[in-house]
Design a protein around this motif. Structure first.
Motif: not given
Length: 156
Positions: A8-9, A11-12, A14-15, A86
């Motif tokens: 989750s970390t 993934y986030w 990436n933004f 990632n």
């Protein structure tokens, strides 16, 4: 290399880079406006110049430019770091190469400040040319960055 970060970390993360860069694009446009006001002040008649000086465009342009330099370099490195975290690699393509070029352009542009402060017109004109090139690349990077974000969202 596998960092102990949750999926989750990762993934986030990436933004963070795209959001920062969109903010910096807006700040870049504001810095360009301030720079044009500095030039306008420099070329104004004495009465008009007195009024324009009150805007302190030169100081504001220098301060915003300094913040922009620091955040752009940090954001570029951060974007590459998140991609590596990632994916275990960087994707060498137009977005990465143009981003590295932009980081180089802003560094050279900022390095001209001491020469501009001493009144060197060649430095001033080079600074303007570099920054408008940078702004054009930045706008293009925004488009390619959105495409990358769309791929991330599609693959989630």
């Amino acid at each position: 290399m596998d960092l102990a970060l949750s999926q989750s970390t990762k993934y986030w993360l990436n933004f963070f880079h795209p959001l920062l860069m969109w903010l910096l694009l807006a700040v870049s446009i504001y810095a360009a406006y301030l720079g044009l006001q500095v030039q306008r002040t420099r070329n104004a008649s004495s009465d008009q110049k007195k009024e324009l000086i009150k805007g302190r465009y030169n100081i504001r342009h220098y301060q915003i430019g300094s913040i922009l330099l620091g955040l752009m370099v940090a954001g570029s490195v951060g974007g590459m770091a998140v991609t590596y975290i990632n994916n275990g690699k960087l994707f060498v393509g137009p977005h990465l190469l143009a981003g590295l070029g932009m980081t180089t352009l802003i560094a050279f542009s900022a390095a001209l400040s001491p020469y501009m402060q001493k009144g060197a017109n060649w430095a001033r004109m080079t600074h303007i040319l570099l920054n408008f090139t940078l702004l054009g690349l930045f706008a293009w990077q925004a488009v390619t960055g959105v495409q990358i974000v769309q791929r991330i969202l599609t693959n989630a």
